[in-house]
Scaffold this motif. Structure first.
Motif, short mmCIF file in Angstrom:
data_model
loop_
_atom_site.label_atom_id
_atom_site.label_comp_id
_atom_site.label_asym_id
_atom_site.label_seq_id
_atom_site.Cartn_x
_atom_site.Cartn_y
_atom_site.Cartn_z
N ARG A 342 0.83 -1.20 0.00
CA ARG A 342 0.00 0.00 0.00
C ARG A 342 0.87 1.25 0.00
O ARG A 342 0.54 2.25 -0.67
CB ARG A 342 -0.93 -0.02 1.21
N LEU A 343 1.97 1.25 0.73
CA LEU A 343 2.89 2.39 0.70
C LEU A 343 3.40 2.64 -0.72
O LEU A 343 3.45 3.79 -1.18
CB LEU A 343 4.07 2.16 1.64
N ALA A 344 3.78 1.57 -1.40
CA ALA A 344 4.28 1.72 -2.77
C ALA A 344 3.20 2.26 -3.70
O ALA A 344 3.51 3.00 -4.64
CB ALA A 344 4.78 0.37 -3.27
N GLU A 345 1.96 1.92 -3.42
CA GLU A 345 0.85 2.39 -4.26
C GLU A 345 0.56 3.87 -4.05
O GLU A 345 0.22 4.59 -5.00
CB GLU A 345 -0.39 1.56 -3.92
N LEU A 346 0.70 4.35 -2.83
CA LEU A 346 0.29 5.71 -2.50
C LEU A 346 1.38 6.76 -2.61
O LEU A 346 1.10 7.94 -2.86
CB LEU A 346 -0.25 5.75 -1.05
N GLU A 347 2.65 6.36 -2.42
CA GLU A 347 3.70 7.37 -2.25
C GLU A 347 3.88 8.24 -3.48
O GLU A 347 3.92 9.48 -3.37
CB GLU A 347 5.03 6.70 -1.89
N PHE A 348 4.01 7.64 -4.64
CA PHE A 348 4.33 8.41 -5.83
C PHE A 348 3.27 9.45 -6.18
O PHE A 348 3.60 10.63 -6.41
CB PHE A 348 4.59 7.47 -7.01
N PRO A 349 1.97 9.10 -6.21
CA PRO A 349 0.98 10.15 -6.51
C PRO A 349 0.97 11.28 -5.49
O PRO A 349 0.73 12.44 -5.84
CB PRO A 349 -0.35 9.40 -6.54
N ALA A 350 1.23 10.97 -4.23
CA ALA A 350 1.29 12.04 -3.23
C ALA A 350 2.47 12.97 -3.50
O ALA A 350 2.35 14.20 -3.44
CB ALA A 350 1.40 11.45 -1.82
N LEU A 351 3.62 12.40 -3.86
CA LEU A 351 4.80 13.22 -4.14
C LEU A 351 4.58 14.12 -5.36
O LEU A 351 5.11 15.24 -5.40
CB LEU A 351 6.02 12.33 -4.36
N LEU A 352 3.84 13.65 -6.34
CA LEU A 352 3.59 14.49 -7.52
C LEU A 352 2.90 15.79 -7.13
O LEU A 352 3.30 16.89 -7.56
CB LEU A 352 2.73 13.73 -8.53
N SER A 353 1.85 15.69 -6.31
CA SER A 353 1.14 16.90 -5.89
C SER A 353 2.03 17.80 -5.05
O SER A 353 2.04 19.04 -5.21
CB SER A 353 -0.11 16.52 -5.09
N GLU A 354 2.80 17.20 -4.17
CA GLU A 354 3.66 17.98 -3.27
C GLU A 354 4.80 18.65 -4.03
O GLU A 354 5.17 19.80 -3.72
CB GLU A 354 4.17 17.06 -2.16
N PHE A 355 5.34 17.95 -5.02
CA PHE A 355 6.42 18.55 -5.80
C PHE A 355 5.94 19.79 -6.54
O PHE A 355 6.64 20.82 -6.55
CB PHE A 355 6.97 17.52 -6.80
N HIS A 356 4.76 19.73 -7.16
CA HIS A 356 4.24 20.89 -7.89
C HIS A 356 4.13 22.09 -6.95
O HIS A 356 4.59 23.20 -7.26
CB HIS A 356 2.89 20.56 -8.50
N ARG A 357 3.57 21.88 -5.78
CA ARG A 357 3.44 22.97 -4.81
C ARG A 357 4.80 23.50 -4.36
O ARG A 357 5.05 24.72 -4.37
CB ARG A 357 2.68 22.45 -3.59
N ASP A 358 5.71 22.60 -4.00
CA ASP A 358 6.96 23.02 -3.35
C ASP A 358 7.99 23.54 -4.34
O ASP A 358 8.73 24.48 -4.02
CB ASP A 358 7.52 21.86 -2.53
#
Length: 525
Positions: A342-358
């Motif tokens: 589940r971690l592998a499934e969720l991590e990448f999409p969360a990072l995409l949103s956070e990268f755009h913001r940061d």
């Protein structure tokens, strides 16, 4: 400990010779020496004790590392720039010493910085030509703390461009600004990323310590693959202000060195507590003899997460490591932390949103592209950005990702962080563990721009996503290629983890100098 060492310092002076370099300036397998000091193995307390005895100056030490960079770095391509003021910084430290005004154990110690850490007077590029113009004009908070502690800023190291968050199939250690960094043990093998230059430079003894950064694996994997020590601190322990971001939810800078004690002393400075003893260790005396009690593993309970997917050779090394730890009095039990799929499934999409913001927030502070959309356009019009791999798929996916205000994103990040913390907390509690151990890395794969990395390495993810600390120490080698042992503990348990890491380091005694071999045959990975 730090106060004891600092209080023992006196005055100093001698000359310098940088050995370990063969005819024509090519590296030899021999140790790097400075007037009888083995730079490969010396610790910061040992260096400061020599300064106190009058047999070493910061100026001589800094000059030795600069000469070594000049002679050895052409083989590995780890250092992007050296600081023109490095020798002046060293001379100032020597003047402070003569006046009895040393600022702590890092005063006069050369440090290399990963080139995504802002420096007021040196370029900070994240490996990209888009940021290769004017320096930021300000220091990151961690750099200001290093300067306040008297450390010598020696220069900047190469990295995987944009900390490996640009292309779907990147090649670690490559950037448009710096080209390809090579693994010092076998030059056609990869150094892992994204703190590739920091780790490779330490393996080659081009600096005493270095700074890396991590979102998931970017300190510990290069440390393991280059046979050095790397700490990913607990999230928030080290300020990220002035560091090129991927995600505020996971990013942290951290110290890297050839031994645990130097790593711990550097962490104390990065956290703003430069006189503190974050190791929980007691060196036998101010000469800086290797820290860690001989019985430091007795009664410790360590959970071994074997990860057989990293190959039979790595698994055999983990078995041998467990046997050594048991012989030293530790209890080693096998564990499998839950929720990994589940971690592998969720991590990448969360990072995409956070990268755009940061990244948008960071780029707004710099000259050049002002946001992610402009950065994508820059890459499309600059062929040099595509000389190793052409893609910028992660940039494009991040541009299209839901904003971090989106309820679906918020639920995803909350679940992700919760499961990562539970994966460690529940495992520690169920087995009454002091730490979880796992292989940090497989043997280094052959560097190949066309193929990209072969780096599915799951051991770093639980600590990276949870924000808990992880520490890689050398475990041994598969043939010529180093493999690290990754230790993980609970939130803000950095002190205990460093203490345990020092005991493990002492027991395994796995560090060895690189031989700069051109190749060892076809890659098995």
């Amino acid at each position: 400990m730090a106060a004891v060492v600092a209080g023992s310092l006196l005055a100093s002076a001698p000359g310098v010779s940088a050995r370990g370099v063969g005819a024509g300036g090519t590296p030899s397998p021999g140790a790097a020496s400075l007037e009888g000091i083995d730079l490969d193995t010396v610790t910061i307390p040992e260096l400061q004790a020599r300064r106190g005895q009058g047999s070493l100056t910061s100026l001589a030490l800094t000059r030795a590392y600069l000469r070594r960079i000049e002679a050895v770095d052409p083989k590995i391509n780890a250092v992007l720039y050296t600081d023109p003021s490095a020798l002046r910084q060293a001379a100032a430290s020597d003047a402070r010493q003569r006046g009895g005004r040393l600022r702590g154990p890092l005063d006069g110690i050369p440090v290399l910085l990963k080139d995504n850490v802002d420096t007021r007077d040196l370029p900070t590029t994240a490996g990209s030509l888009a940021l290769a113009g004017e320096p930021p004009g300000r220091d990151a908070v961690l750099v200001a703390r290093l300067r306040q502690a008297g450390a010598v800023i020696l220069g900047k190291t190469n990295l995987s461009e944009w900390a490996n968050f640009r292309a779907a199939k990147p090649t670690s250690g490559w950037s448009a600004v710096g080209g390809q960094t090579h693994n010092p043990y076998v030059l056609d093998r990869n150094p892992c990323g994204s703190s590739a230059g920091s780790a490779a430079a330490l393996a080659a003894s081009l600096s005493q310590v270095a700074i890396g950064t991590e979102t998931d694996g970017s300190i510990v994997c290069p440390a393991g693959m280059n046979g050095v020590v790397g700490l990913k601190p607990s999230l928030g322990l080290v300020s990220q202000r002035g560091v090129v971001p991927i995600s505020a939810q996971q990013d942290t800078a951290g110290p890297m060195a050839r031994n645990v004690i130097d790593t711990a002393l550097t962490l104390a400075v990065l956290t703003g507590d430069r006189a503190a003893d974050l190791t929980g260790l007691s060196p036998r005396d101010a000469t800086g003899a290797r820290a860690g009690r001989p019985d430091g593993l007795r009664g410790k309970r360590i959970g071994l997460w074997r990860l057989p997917s990293l190959g039979s050779d790595v698994d055999a090394l983990m078995s041998a490591t467990a046997a050594k730890l048991r012989a030293a009095g530790a209890e080693v039990v096998e564990v499998t932390p839950p929720y990994q799929a589940r971690l592998a499934e969720l991590e990448f999409p969360a990072l995409l949103s956070e990268f755009h913001r940061d990244i948008d927030a960071y780029l707004a502070t710099r000259r050049g592209p002002r946001d992610l959309a402009a950065l994508i356009a820059f890459n499309r019009t600059h062929p040099q950005e595509r000389t190793c791999f052409a893609g910028q798929e992660l940039f494009e996916q991040a541009l299209a990702a839901p904003p971090t205000t989106d309820p679906a994103y918020r639920a995803m990040r909350a679940e992700l962080t919760d499961l990562a913390r539970r994966s460690i907390d529940e495992t520690l509690a169920a087995h009454r563990l002091d730490a979880i151990a796992a292989p940090t890395n497989p043997p280094a794969w052959t560097t190949d721009c066309a193929r990209g990395d072969n780096d599915v390495i799951p051991s770093s993810t639980p600590a990276a996503v949870s924000g808990y600390p992880s520490l890689s120490v050398p475990a041994g080698s598969v043939g010529e290629l180093p493999v690290g042992l990754l230790l993980m503990a609970g939130d803000r348990q950095d002190t205990g983890l460093l203490s345990l890491g020092a005991a493990v380091e002492r027991r395994l005694e796995a560090w060895r100098a690189p031989r700069y071999l051109p190749s060892v045959g076809p890659s098995a990975h």
